[in-house]
Design a protein around this motif. Structure first.
Motif, short mmCIF file in Angstrom:
data_model
loop_
_atom_site.label_atom_id
_atom_site.label_comp_id
_atom_site.label_asym_id
_atom_site.label_seq_id
_atom_site.Cartn_x
_atom_site.Cartn_y
_atom_site.Cartn_z
N LEU A 271 -28.51 3.65 -2.77
CA LEU A 271 -27.31 3.94 -3.82
C LEU A 271 -27.61 4.91 -4.93
O LEU A 271 -26.69 5.85 -5.09
N THR A 272 -28.68 5.00 -5.21
CA THR A 272 -29.22 6.28 -6.39
C THR A 272 -29.21 7.62 -5.46
O THR A 272 -28.56 8.47 -5.94
N LEU A 273 -29.83 7.62 -4.50
CA LEU A 273 -29.75 9.08 -3.65
C LEU A 273 -28.20 9.51 -3.42
O LEU A 273 -27.99 10.64 -3.28
N ILE A 274 -27.52 8.48 -3.01
CA ILE A 274 -26.17 8.81 -2.70
C ILE A 274 -25.38 9.48 -3.91
O ILE A 274 -24.59 10.48 -3.89
N THR A 275 -25.39 8.55 -5.08
CA THR A 275 -24.72 9.04 -6.25
C THR A 275 -25.36 10.13 -6.88
O THR A 275 -24.54 11.01 -7.33
N VAL A 280 -24.23 15.90 -7.69
CA VAL A 280 -24.92 17.34 -7.84
C VAL A 280 -23.82 18.21 -6.99
O VAL A 280 -23.61 19.39 -7.37
N ILE A 281 -23.51 17.71 -5.74
CA ILE A 281 -22.59 18.56 -4.86
C ILE A 281 -21.19 18.86 -5.83
O ILE A 281 -20.59 19.81 -5.79
N PHE A 282 -20.67 17.53 -6.08
CA PHE A 282 -19.23 17.85 -6.99
C PHE A 282 -19.38 18.08 -8.45
O PHE A 282 -18.28 18.15 -9.39
N ASP A 283 -20.56 18.45 -8.98
CA ASP A 283 -20.67 18.71 -10.51
C ASP A 283 -20.14 17.94 -11.12
O ASP A 283 -19.30 18.11 -12.11
N LEU A 284 -20.28 16.58 -11.18
CA LEU A 284 -19.88 15.41 -11.86
C LEU A 284 -20.88 14.86 -13.00
O LEU A 284 -22.10 15.25 -12.86
N ASP A 285 -20.26 14.10 -13.97
CA ASP A 285 -21.48 13.54 -15.04
C ASP A 285 -21.97 12.31 -14.36
O ASP A 285 -22.23 12.26 -13.17
#
Length: 334
Positions: A271-275, A280-285
């Protein structure tokens, strides 16, 4: 451990206080009379008195705060602090190799009994299964803590003025106390980053040292150790998968808790790797990291369920659970 502690010296030395008392006409007072043949020995005659004890405490100074690894390393580099020799550390320890060896032998004997019961096709009670998981943790802790001093009562006193805080220490002071991050840090054993030792009087109970930055070797090692140990601890409970339970509901709860304890640690990594990838991909917080907050309570719930079931099932154990292992069957005999 808080083995190095900063002390502030008292106003006057013990020698100055003794001389002041002597000048006041109390030369023969048993609290202040010198015991050596030479006056310069500076030793107090043994006298069970509170005043003598207070004088010794004042000479030692007033404790200020424990030293973190940054201050200790800088004091060592500047030559103002030297590590105590191994003999001194051993003298401070309240345990020895024999006591540790006996504990490990007793623990290994319990593990051998559990293995022998399984080989003899005798059932393991749920309490034995839970205890077996803790014994594995005990052996691991004794191995890695073999040379660690036990119950050190007095730290190494360090006197003087500390230099300015380093960048690491300034980072600790500015670190945000996000509750979601604290849950994850406490679950992984890296909660030491939330404590700045210059602001406390003693080391917190579960202090694990400082870690700076997002990812480093210490943080990775702590996380991997937590995941491996947590998974193995949960997998031990599979030994009670087919054990007789008083009801099918209890058996379902045991199996559910076993799967949860075994699956949660590796699931946390996935779950850590996915989140992290999504952020990173969607430039989210860090909003996606809140999903990790649910995993530690779920794991603790599984632990609680197994402990409660282990105690409840003691009221209705099968007859086979009372049989002892026939050790003679494991050795060649006539």
């Amino acid at each position: 451990m808080g083995g190095f502690h900063l002390f502030k010296r008292s106003q006057g030395s013990l020698r100055d206080q003794i001389e002041a008392i002597q000048r006041d006409g109390e030369e023969n007072h048993p609290l202040v009379k010198l015991s050596g043949a030479e006056e310069g020995d500076g030793r107090l005659r043994d006298a069970p008195n509170n005043k003598a004890t207070r004088l010794l405490e004042e000479e030692a100074g007033e404790p200020v705060h424990p030293l973190d690894e940054f201050d200790v390393c800088r004091l060592i580099d500047t030559g103002k602090l030297h590590f105590p020799p191994s003999a001194e550390l051993l003298d401070r320890c309240k345990s020895d190799g024999l006591a540790k060896f006996l504990v490990i032998v007793q623990t290994l004997w319990f593990i051998a009994q559990c293995i022998a019961r399984k080989v003899s096709k005798l059932p393991l009670t749920e309490l034995e299964v839970v205890t077996l998981g803790y014994t594995l943790l005990t052996v691991g802790m004794y191995v890695v803590w073999w040379d660690k001093p036990y119950r050190v009562a007095f730290p190494v006193r360090v006197y003087g003025t500390l230099p300015e805080r380093t960048e690491e220490q300034e980072w600790l002071m500015l670190k945000s106390s996000d509750w979601s991050e604290m849950v994850v840090q406490y679950a992984s054993g890296t909660q030491g980053a939330f404590v700045e030792l210059r602001s406390v009087k003693r080391i917190p109970m579960f202090h694990s040292g400082y870690i700076k930055g997002e990812v480093n070797i210490r943080e990775l090692a702590g996380a991997m150790t937590t995941i491996i140990v947590g998974t193995l601890f949960g997998a031990v409970h599979f030994l009670g998968w087919s054990s007789p339970f008083p009801s099918s509901h209890m058996q379902f709860l045991w199996r559910f808790a076993t799967i949860v304890m075994t699956a949660v640690p590796p699931a946390a990594v996935i779950l850590t790797l996915i989140t992290a990838s999504i952020e990173v991909i969607f430039d989210l917080d860090n909003s996606f990291t809140y999903s990790l907050v649910l995993l530690p309570p779920l794991y603790l719930a599984g632990r609680g369920i197994t402990i409660v079931l282990a105690l409840v099932t003691l009221a209705s154990l099968p007859l086979e659970a009372y049989r002892d292992v026939e050790w003679s069957n494991f050795f060649p005999h006539i």
